[in-house]
Design an enzyme around this catalytic site. Structure first.
Site, PDB file in Angstrom:
ATOM      1  N   ASP A   1       9.241   7.481 -15.754  1.00 54.49           N
ATOM      2  CA  ASP A   1       8.232   6.984 -16.836  1.00 54.49           C
ATOM      3  C   ASP A   1       8.915   6.171 -17.774  1.00 54.49           C
ATOM      4  O   ASP A   1       9.816   6.346 -18.360  1.00 54.49           O
ATOM      5  CB  ASP A   1       7.624   8.074 -17.359  1.00 54.49           C
ATOM      6  CG  ASP A   1       6.436   9.008 -16.424  1.00 54.49           C
ATOM      7  OD1 ASP A   1       6.002   8.405 -15.680  1.00 54.49           O
ATOM      8  OD2 ASP A   1       6.687  10.240 -16.850  1.00 54.49           O
TER       9      ASP A   1
ATOM     10  N   HIS B   1       9.312  10.301  -9.840  1.00 55.45           N
ATOM     11  CA  HIS B   1       8.249  11.069  -9.425  1.00 55.45           C
ATOM     12  C   HIS B   1       7.264  10.079  -8.636  1.00 55.45           C
ATOM     13  O   HIS B   1       6.960   9.038  -9.034  1.00 55.45           O
ATOM     14  CB  HIS B   1       7.579  12.085 -10.246  1.00 55.45           C
ATOM     15  CG  HIS B   1       7.401  11.325 -11.529  1.00 55.45           C
ATOM     16  ND1 HIS B   1       8.318  10.885 -12.443  1.00 55.45           N
ATOM     17  CD2 HIS B   1       5.993  10.816 -12.158  1.00 55.45           C
ATOM     18  CE1 HIS B   1       7.371  10.367 -13.606  1.00 55.45           C
ATOM     19  NE2 HIS B   1       6.090  10.319 -13.354  1.00 55.45           N
TER      20      HIS B   1
ATOM     21  N   ARG C   1      -0.686  15.008 -19.973  1.00 53.58           N
ATOM     22  CA  ARG C   1       0.747  14.906 -20.278  1.00 53.58           C
ATOM     23  C   ARG C   1       1.138  14.506 -21.600  1.00 53.58           C
ATOM     24  O   ARG C   1       0.619  13.885 -22.120  1.00 53.58           O
ATOM     25  CB  ARG C   1       1.299  13.672 -19.096  1.00 53.58           C
ATOM     26  CG  ARG C   1       2.819  13.594 -18.953  1.00 53.58           C
ATOM     27  CD  ARG C   1       3.110  12.252 -18.342  1.00 53.58           C
ATOM     28  NE  ARG C   1       2.906  10.961 -19.034  1.00 53.58           N
ATOM     29  CZ  ARG C   1       2.934   9.724 -18.570  1.00 53.58           C
ATOM     30  NH1 ARG C   1       3.049   9.712 -17.074  1.00 53.58           N
ATOM     31  NH2 ARG C   1       2.830   8.549 -19.269  1.00 53.58           N
TER      32      ARG C   1
ATOM     33  N   HIS D   1       8.574   6.117  -9.532  1.00 51.01           N
ATOM     34  CA  HIS D   1       9.025   5.666 -10.605  1.00 51.01           C
ATOM     35  C   HIS D   1       9.564   6.617 -11.704  1.00 51.01           C
ATOM     36  O   HIS D   1       9.246   7.762 -11.468  1.00 51.01           O
ATOM     37  CB  HIS D   1       7.743   5.038 -11.398  1.00 51.01           C
ATOM     38  CG  HIS D   1       6.523   5.865 -11.714  1.00 51.01           C
ATOM     39  ND1 HIS D   1       5.725   6.576 -10.778  1.00 51.01           N
ATOM     40  CD2 HIS D   1       6.249   6.429 -13.059  1.00 51.01           C
ATOM     41  CE1 HIS D   1       4.894   7.287 -11.423  1.00 51.01           C
ATOM     42  NE2 HIS D   1       5.196   7.213 -12.861  1.00 51.01           N
TER      43      HIS D   1
HETATM   44 FE   LIG Z   1       4.622   9.114 -13.894  1.00 50.22          FE
END
Ligand SMILES: [Fe+2]
Length: 308
Positions: free
Chosen positions: A136, A284, A299, A134
């Site tokens: 993000d 990723h 993150r 995907h």
């Molecule tokens: Fe992700």
């Protein structure tokens, strides 16, 4: 008289499996753009096109405008850059990411010490579910420009992350596919990833807040001008204007491009490693192969612009 049939009769033609062997087109930068040397740090590529370790940068120190510009150049060239042995706080991580723009808050994921920090704390009670290709938040009108991920605790083995260069994936498409997808748009929706565990009333609220987004199937990178393939199996639900079956068949073909190893880097983490990826140029996949060992990461994502 009976017909003689050969024991090892071979089919005249193989079914078309789209097999394509031989060299791939691999270039880190768009066609015709020359790489420039780096003067403020060393760049150690992890492959020919995607992923590089940056050496000689301490993220706990202030980043000068010159350093930020050069890091941005490395990000555009290598799409994901890695910094090992970074002993930084969550706040320093945010300060660093903020140099690239406004920070994003994620409406579905658990947060750390601030709403802008997504905390992935995996253990025997919380399994890793990020093991699907995907980009993000592609379901937002303005998907993330990129994200800075800091690994705090790493399993003894496993827990690698893979990134795929979607510019390379686009470059390598057959011309007839490029012609076919040129100008197409697709619908991106969070529902079947983040909606499945929500009660119906909460889901309806979130769906109203984040209506499905329509993005081009091939987006143009706003800084490099490179065309990148912009559909992913997590969030892209259908191609606009195609019959359901045709849309799904084309999407499945396009999704498979991220799985081609020549377009990928696979990164083995250590604690205190920081990755910064360009979410406009990549997809990723976080391998979920370490259960029940703990893997803790934080993150911070940067708001991006609307794909075109
Ligand atoms: Fe992700």
């Amino acid at each position: 008289m009976s017909e003689v049939v050969a024991n090892h009769e071979r089919p005249l033609q193989l079914p078309d499996r789209g097999l394509k062997t031989g060299p791939r087109i691999v270039r880190p930068l768009p066609e015709g753009v020359e790489a420039q040397p780096y003067t403020l740090f060393a760049v150690k590529p992890l492959g020919p096109i995607i992923g590089a370790e940056i050496e000689g940068v301490d993220l706990s120190k202030p980043v000068t405008p010159e350093l930020q510009r050069e890091l941005n150049r490395a990000l555009l060239e290598w799409k994901v850059i890695f910094f090992r042995d970074q002993h930084i706080t969550s706040e320093q991580q945010r300060t660093f990411a903020q140099l690239w723009g406004e920070l994003e808050t994620h409406p579905f994921l658990p947060v750390g010490d601030s709403d802008e920090v997504v905390r992935f704390a995996k253990n025997e009670n919380a399994v890793g579910r990020e093991n699907s290709w995907h980009s993000d938040v592609s379901w937002r009108l303005n998907p993330a420009l990129g994200a800075v991920l800091r690994l705090i605790e790493v399993p003894e083995a496993g827990g690698d992350t893979l990134w795929a260069d979607m510019g390379a994936a686009y470059d390598n498409l057959p011309d007839e596919v490029k012609r076919r997808i040129d100008g197409l748009t697709a619908i991106h929706d969070f529902t079947h990833v983040f909606g499945v565990r929500l009660p119906a009333d909460q889901l309806a609220v979130k769906q109203a807040e984040f209506p499905a987004a329509e993005h081009p199937v091939v987006r143009t990178h706003p800084e490099t001008g490179r065309k990148t393939l912009y559909v992913n199996p997590n969030f892209t639900v259908r191609i606009v204007g195609l019959e359901a079956e045709e849309s799904e068949k084309l999407l499945q073909y396009l999704f498979r491009q991220a799985q081609i190893p020549e377009f990928q880097v696979r990164f083995r983490w250590e604690a205190n490693t920081v990755a910064f990826w360009d979410n406009r140029a990549t997809q990723h996949y976080a391998a979920s192969d370490y259960y029940p060992s703990p893997r803790i990461a934080e993150r911070v994502a940067i708001v991006g612009d609307r794909p075109y």
